[in-house]
Motif scaffolding. Structure first.
Motif, PDB file in Angstrom:
ATOM      1  N   PRO A 105      58.239 -88.152  79.734  1.00 20.69           N
ATOM      2  CA  PRO A 105      59.070 -88.783  80.760  1.00 20.69           C
ATOM      3  C   PRO A 105      58.247 -89.663  81.688  1.00 20.69           C
TER       4      PRO A 105
ATOM      5  N   GLN B 193      75.633 -84.937  82.632  1.00 17.65           N
ATOM      6  CA  GLN B 193      75.341 -85.882  81.555  1.00 17.65           C
ATOM      7  C   GLN B 193      73.915 -86.390  81.668  1.00 17.65           C
ATOM      8  N   VAL B 194      73.314 -86.687  80.511  1.00 15.46           N
ATOM      9  CA  VAL B 194      72.036 -87.386  80.435  1.00 15.46           C
ATOM     10  C   VAL B 194      72.253 -88.590  79.539  1.00 15.46           C
ATOM     11  N   ASP B 195      72.183 -89.764  80.119  1.00 15.20           N
ATOM     12  CA  ASP B 195      72.403 -91.011  79.367  1.00 15.20           C
ATOM     13  C   ASP B 195      73.707 -90.981  78.574  1.00 15.20           C
TER      14      ASP B 195
ATOM     15  N   TRP C  85      69.768 -80.506  77.315  1.00 14.68           N
ATOM     16  CA  TRP C  85      70.521 -81.589  76.715  1.00 14.68           C
ATOM     17  C   TRP C  85      69.965 -81.885  75.321  1.00 14.68           C
TER      18      TRP C  85
ATOM     19  N   GLN D 254      69.358 -85.176  72.435  1.00 20.87           N
ATOM     20  CA  GLN D 254      69.360 -86.593  72.136  1.00 20.87           C
ATOM     21  C   GLN D 254      68.738 -86.819  70.762  1.00 20.87           C
TER      22      GLN D 254
ATOM     23  N   LEU E 222      67.790 -84.667  86.437  1.00 17.62           N
ATOM     24  CA  LEU E 222      68.408 -85.789  85.745  1.00 17.62           C
ATOM     25  C   LEU E 222      67.544 -87.042  85.810  1.00 17.62           C
ATOM     26  N   GLU E 223      66.899 -87.272  86.937  1.00 16.04           N
ATOM     27  CA  GLU E 223      66.006 -88.427  87.048  1.00 16.04           C
ATOM     28  C   GLU E 223      64.862 -88.335  86.042  1.00 16.04           C
TER      29      GLU E 223
ATOM     30  N   ALA F 203      64.871 -86.488  83.204  1.00 11.80           N
ATOM     31  CA  ALA F 203      65.422 -86.562  81.843  1.00 11.80           C
ATOM     32  C   ALA F 203      65.752 -87.999  81.451  1.00 11.80           C
ATOM     33  N   GLN F 204      66.304 -88.757  82.361  1.00 13.29           N
ATOM     34  CA  GLN F 204      66.711 -90.115  82.052  1.00 13.29           C
ATOM     35  C   GLN F 204      65.533 -91.082  81.982  1.00 13.29           C
ATOM     36  N   SER F 205      64.334 -90.594  82.329  1.00 12.93           N
ATOM     37  CA  SER F 205      63.159 -91.453  82.230  1.00 12.93           C
ATOM     38  C   SER F 205      62.435 -91.310  80.899  1.00 12.93           C
TER      39      SER F 205
END
Length: 239
Positions: free
Chosen positions: A117, A175-177, A213, A215, A232-233, A235-237
């Motif tokens: 990440p 949610q993640v992405d 999550w 993916q 979430l920040e 994970a989304q990175s």
């Protein structure tokens, strides 16, 4: 059950159900011959309702997620809510064949991408665990903050890899992405499930708040973030 019924009725008023195979007939066929007498219609209705809600439950419906905790299987993680949970009393053993490796070696040791990440940068330590007969490992872990923050990644095609038991309601959808995720808010007991599907009690430990999550066929567990927003920040990175 009254709270669950009210929540489900509320969902019915605004939920747009995506196109999906009709499983009602299959559920009915399986249950009619197994549930005796007057209880049969209740079992059929309950099973069909659970199948529908688990399939289309949107984010933020925490009450429903909590109520269905005993049957919830999300990606490679089983979440079970219970009022009788207690932290393990002994020091847990590590995951099977756990070993510390470099990041490049970890990427060679597993069959899925090991993603770092951007919000955290290079890990302080990396480990892999549970190799199969060919030597390919099932789990890769990135450790930060002296091990207090960790990102576990494993093959999401496996039905159940980690098993959680929480001592209070705390499983919330998010949610993640754009993909469904689960935030487990607060301490919970975590056990590893081996390749045969058996829970390895000796690995049980008390885990911190966790985001789960999936993916691209890989399931992730981010443990130790202080808040869901921070998790979430991170994970989304992932690149």
């Amino acid at each position: 059950m009254d709270d669950l019924e009210a929540e489900l009725r509320e969902l019915g008023g605004w939920l747009e159900t995506p196109a999906a195979p009709d499983v009602t007939a299959r559920v009915h066929d399986r249950l009619v011959g197994r549930v005796p007498g007057w209880r049969r219609w209740r079992a059929v209705a309950a099973a069909a309702l659970v199948a529908l809600v688990v399939a289309v439950l949107p984010p933020t419906r925490a009450a429903v997620a909590d109520a269905l905790g005993e049957v919830l299987r999300f990606a490679g993680v089983g979440i079970v809510t219970s009022s009788t949970s207690s932290p393990p009393g002994d020091e847990p053993s590590p995951l099977p064949s756990l070993r510390t490796v470099g990041l490049d070696e970890a990427r060679r040791a597993v069959r899925f991408p090991v993603r770092v990440p951007a919000a955290l940068g290079p890990p302080e330590r990396v480990s892999v665990a549970d190799p199969d007969g060919t030597g390919a490992c099932r789990v890769a872990t990135l450790l930060y903050d002296g091990g207090n923050l960790r990102l576990d990644a494993f093959d999401g095609r496996l039905d159940l890899t980690f098993h959680k038991r929480t001592s209070r309601p705390g499983a919330e959808w998010t949610q993640v992405d754009g993909d469904f995720a689960v935030w487990v808010d607060g301490p919970h007991v975590l056990s590893y499930v081996d390749r045969s599907g058996q829970i390895r009690r000796e690995t049980a430990r008390l885990a911190a708040s966790t985001l789960i999550w999936e993916q691209a066929g890989v399931t992730y567990r981010l443990e130790g973030a202080r808040t869901m927003a921070e998790a979430l920040e991170i994970a989304q990175s992932l690149p």
